[in-house]
Every structure is written in C-alpha cells, then in structure tokens.
Design a protein around this motif. Sequence first.
Motif, PDB file in Angstrom:
ATOM      1  N   GLU A  20       0.816  -1.393  -0.137  1.00 36.63           N
ATOM      2  CA  GLU A  20       0.080   0.039  -0.148  1.00 36.63           C
ATOM      3  C   GLU A  20       0.967   1.250  -0.115  1.00 36.63           C
ATOM      4  N   GLU A  21       1.982   1.234  -0.875  1.00 37.48           N
ATOM      5  CA  GLU A  21       2.798   2.235  -0.810  1.00 37.48           C
ATOM      6  C   GLU A  21       2.458   3.110  -2.291  1.00 37.48           C
ATOM      7  N   HIS A  22       1.929   2.573  -3.038  1.00 35.08           N
ATOM      8  CA  HIS A  22       1.521   3.176  -4.161  1.00 35.08           C
ATOM      9  C   HIS A  22       0.194   2.466  -4.861  1.00 35.08           C
ATOM     10  N   VAL A  23      -0.336   3.180  -5.888  1.00 28.82           N
ATOM     11  CA  VAL A  23      -1.687   2.673  -6.409  1.00 28.82           C
ATOM     12  C   VAL A  23      -1.233   1.399  -7.660  1.00 28.82           C
ATOM     13  N   ASN A  24      -0.238   1.247  -7.934  1.00 33.16           N
ATOM     14  CA  ASN A  24       0.389   0.124  -8.800  1.00 33.16           C
ATOM     15  C   ASN A  24       1.777   0.140  -8.726  1.00 33.16           C
ATOM     16  N   ASP A  25       2.311  -0.781  -9.325  1.00 34.17           N
ATOM     17  CA  ASP A  25       3.704  -1.126  -9.390  1.00 34.17           C
ATOM     18  C   ASP A  25       4.584  -0.663 -10.432  1.00 34.17           C
ATOM     19  N   HIS A  26       4.133   0.770 -10.898  1.00 33.72           N
ATOM     20  CA  HIS A  26       4.817   1.194 -11.913  1.00 33.72           C
ATOM     21  C   HIS A  26       6.236   1.580 -11.480  1.00 33.72           C
ATOM     22  N   GLN A  27       6.549   1.849 -10.311  1.00 32.51           N
ATOM     23  CA  GLN A  27       7.968   2.312  -9.923  1.00 32.51           C
ATOM     24  C   GLN A  27       8.796   1.007  -9.810  1.00 32.51           C
ATOM     25  N   VAL A  28       8.291  -0.222  -9.737  1.00 33.18           N
ATOM     26  CA  VAL A  28       8.961  -1.316  -9.739  1.00 33.18           C
ATOM     27  C   VAL A  28       9.490  -1.769 -11.343  1.00 33.18           C
ATOM     28  N   GLU A  29       8.518  -1.327 -12.122  1.00 30.24           N
ATOM     29  CA  GLU A  29       8.606  -2.011 -13.566  1.00 30.24           C
ATOM     30  C   GLU A  29       9.863  -0.540 -14.118  1.00 30.24           C
ATOM     31  N   PHE A  30       9.560   0.545 -13.808  1.00 28.84           N
ATOM     32  CA  PHE A  30      10.363   1.669 -14.147  1.00 28.84           C
ATOM     33  C   PHE A  30      11.730   1.328 -13.750  1.00 28.84           C
ATOM     34  N   SER A  31      12.011   0.986 -12.366  1.00 35.52           N
ATOM     35  CA  SER A  31      13.232   0.760 -11.918  1.00 35.52           C
ATOM     36  C   SER A  31      13.805  -0.334 -12.342  1.00 35.52           C
ATOM     37  N   ARG A  32      13.344  -1.414 -12.703  1.00 37.51           N
ATOM     38  CA  ARG A  32      14.059  -2.596 -13.462  1.00 37.51           C
ATOM     39  C   ARG A  32      14.263  -2.090 -14.625  1.00 37.51           C
ATOM     40  N   PHE A  33      13.654  -1.394 -15.531  1.00 37.83           N
ATOM     41  CA  PHE A  33      14.015  -0.975 -16.744  1.00 37.83           C
ATOM     42  C   PHE A  33      15.100  -0.193 -16.957  1.00 37.83           C
ATOM     43  N   ILE A  34      15.181   0.596 -15.957  1.00 42.42           N
ATOM     44  CA  ILE A  34      16.390   1.480 -15.908  1.00 42.42           C
ATOM     45  C   ILE A  34      17.722   0.729 -15.587  1.00 42.42           C
ATOM     46  N   GLU A  35      17.386   0.103 -14.393  1.00 43.13           N
ATOM     47  CA  GLU A  35      18.700  -1.060 -14.036  1.00 43.13           C
ATOM     48  C   GLU A  35      19.093  -1.732 -15.237  1.00 43.13           C
ATOM     49  N   GLU A  36      18.203  -2.677 -16.006  1.00 47.96           N
ATOM     50  CA  GLU A  36      18.687  -3.237 -17.007  1.00 47.96           C
ATOM     51  C   GLU A  36      19.228  -2.575 -18.239  1.00 47.96           C
ATOM     52  N   LYS A  37      18.733  -1.483 -18.575  1.00 45.56           N
ATOM     53  CA  LYS A  37      19.101  -0.717 -19.804  1.00 45.56           C
ATOM     54  C   LYS A  37      20.246   0.221 -19.675  1.00 45.56           C
ATOM     55  N   GLN A  38      20.351   0.753 -18.465  1.00 44.24           N
ATOM     56  CA  GLN A  38      21.368   1.768 -18.152  1.00 44.24           C
ATOM     57  C   GLN A  38      22.280   1.333 -17.118  1.00 44.24           C
ATOM     58  N   LYS A  39      22.167   0.180 -16.421  1.00 44.31           N
ATOM     59  CA  LYS A  39      23.039  -0.125 -15.404  1.00 44.31           C
ATOM     60  C   LYS A  39      23.882   0.967 -14.523  1.00 44.31           C
ATOM     61  N   ASN A  40      23.051   1.911 -13.995  1.00 47.05           N
ATOM     62  CA  ASN A  40      23.693   2.831 -13.209  1.00 47.05           C
ATOM     63  C   ASN A  40      22.576   3.069 -11.933  1.00 47.05           C
ATOM     64  N   ILE A  41      21.812   2.187 -11.587  1.00 49.43           N
ATOM     65  CA  ILE A  41      21.218   2.440 -10.273  1.00 49.43           C
ATOM     66  C   ILE A  41      21.216   0.966  -9.788  1.00 49.43           C
ATOM     67  N   ILE A  42      21.006   0.937  -8.413  1.00 53.30           N
ATOM     68  CA  ILE A  42      21.025  -0.325  -7.729  1.00 53.30           C
ATOM     69  C   ILE A  42      19.439  -0.532  -7.097  1.00 53.30           C
ATOM     70  N   VAL A  43      19.011  -1.430  -7.580  1.00 53.86           N
ATOM     71  CA  VAL A  43      17.476  -1.788  -7.366  1.00 53.86           C
ATOM     72  C   VAL A  43      17.378  -2.633  -6.123  1.00 53.86           C
ATOM     73  N   VAL A  44      16.614  -2.342  -5.061  1.00 58.51           N
ATOM     74  CA  VAL A  44      16.270  -3.195  -3.921  1.00 58.51           C
ATOM     75  C   VAL A  44      14.636  -3.382  -3.803  1.00 58.51           C
ATOM     76  N   GLU A  45      14.339  -4.479  -4.299  1.00 58.92           N
ATOM     77  CA  GLU A  45      12.840  -4.777  -4.147  1.00 58.92           C
ATOM     78  C   GLU A  45      12.417  -5.538  -2.723  1.00 58.92           C
ATOM     79  N   GLU A  46      13.449  -6.333  -2.392  1.00 57.31           N
ATOM     80  CA  GLU A  46      13.053  -6.995  -0.958  1.00 57.31           C
ATOM     81  C   GLU A  46      13.848  -6.006   0.072  1.00 57.31           C
ATOM     82  N   ILE A  47      13.232  -5.395   1.070  1.00 54.86           N
ATOM     83  CA  ILE A  47      13.750  -4.555   1.866  1.00 54.86           C
ATOM     84  C   ILE A  47      14.781  -5.529   2.963  1.00 54.86           C
ATOM     85  N   ASP A  48      14.633  -6.817   2.945  1.00 52.68           N
ATOM     86  CA  ASP A  48      15.761  -7.600   3.757  1.00 52.68           C
ATOM     87  C   ASP A  48      17.056  -7.304   2.887  1.00 52.68           C
ATOM     88  N   THR A  49      17.060  -7.223   1.844  1.00 47.98           N
ATOM     89  CA  THR A  49      18.657  -7.172   1.138  1.00 47.98           C
ATOM     90  C   THR A  49      19.310  -5.745   1.366  1.00 47.98           C
TER      91      THR A  49
END
Length: 181
Positions: free
Chosen positions: A109-138
């Motif tokens: 319940e942090e947002h209305v959908n998962d567009h931030q997940v999709e966007f972050s994955r896209f940037i991480e895969e295409k640009q390789k200049n961010i570090i994405v953490v989806e699982e807070i335990d990591t």
Amino acid sequence: MEVSFKVGRKQNMIFVTVGTHEQQFDRLVRCVDRLKAEGKITEEVMIQTGFSSYEPKACRWSKLCSYQEMNEYMDQARIVITHGGPSSIMMALQRGKIPIVVPRQKQYEEHVNDHQVEFSRFIEEKQKNIIVVEEIDTLEKVITSYEKTAAALGQKQSSNNQRFNEKFEAIVDKLFEGKRR
C-alpha cells in the motif's frame, strides 16, 4: 520527533528520500532507522519521510524538504537511497551518485500500482547505473557492499553519462506527457 538537520559542510552521510506521494513508505523508513539503531549504519542518516506514518528514532528526519535542501543533501551524501520516482532518481544521477532505488510497491500500500518497480527494473537493465532493492531484507547487504557495486557501475556509466542523461530525460518527459492528457 522531527529533527532539523544542518545543511552545510560535506559529510559522510546517507540521504534517504521517499518523495511526496501521499501514501506511506514505512517499509523503507523503518528499515533504515532499524539499521541505524542496530549500529549497522554508523554514519549520519537524514530521511525525508514524506507521508510515512513511522517516525524515525535513530535517524534525523523531516517530512518534506525544499528543492534546495534536497540538492544539498544529495551533494553531501555518500549514499542516496530513493524511492522509484523518476525525478528523484535523475536528481541523484545528475549529481554523480549511483542511487540505491527502493521502488514503492502496491502490495504494501505504498502506491496505487507497481509502475515504480517496472520503471526501476527497466532503468537498471538498460542503463546499469542504479542499484534496485525490491526486497527490503537485502538493503543492509546492498549498503554494506555499496562502494564496490557503485564503483563497478560507475566505470560502466562514466563514458556514457551524458548520453544516458539525455535518454533518461526523454523517458521522463514521455511519462509526464501521458499524465497531462
């Protein structure tokens, strides 16, 4: 209690921003505060908590920051941890930071959908200049290994930085065009 943080000299600090979206992001704020309280983060931490309901106990924080304060905190920070908002990611990248991006998720319940997940994955895969953490335990492990990970990504980024920024701005512009219609 909300604490003011003196902006000024360069520090060894971590800056966390959750943006201004009206839903809470307690998952990230609580995790960083716990890591600081347990001594797993030893440096100064400043958290912009937004509309989160959790109030940090071990970290300095403010609900909202001015644009100037955001710039100064990012400039001072060794590590920038941000939500998956394009503007916050771009702000960190423009300051030469490789941000740790923790995208807001609908399931918490942090947002209305998962567009931030999709966007972050896209940037991480295409640009390789961010570090994405989806699982807070990591997050702890990512913070601990940040220098090594960021250095590897930074070497890949440096020769393409200007081109990336131009492409990233075009992506953000396209996203906002859809919102205006």
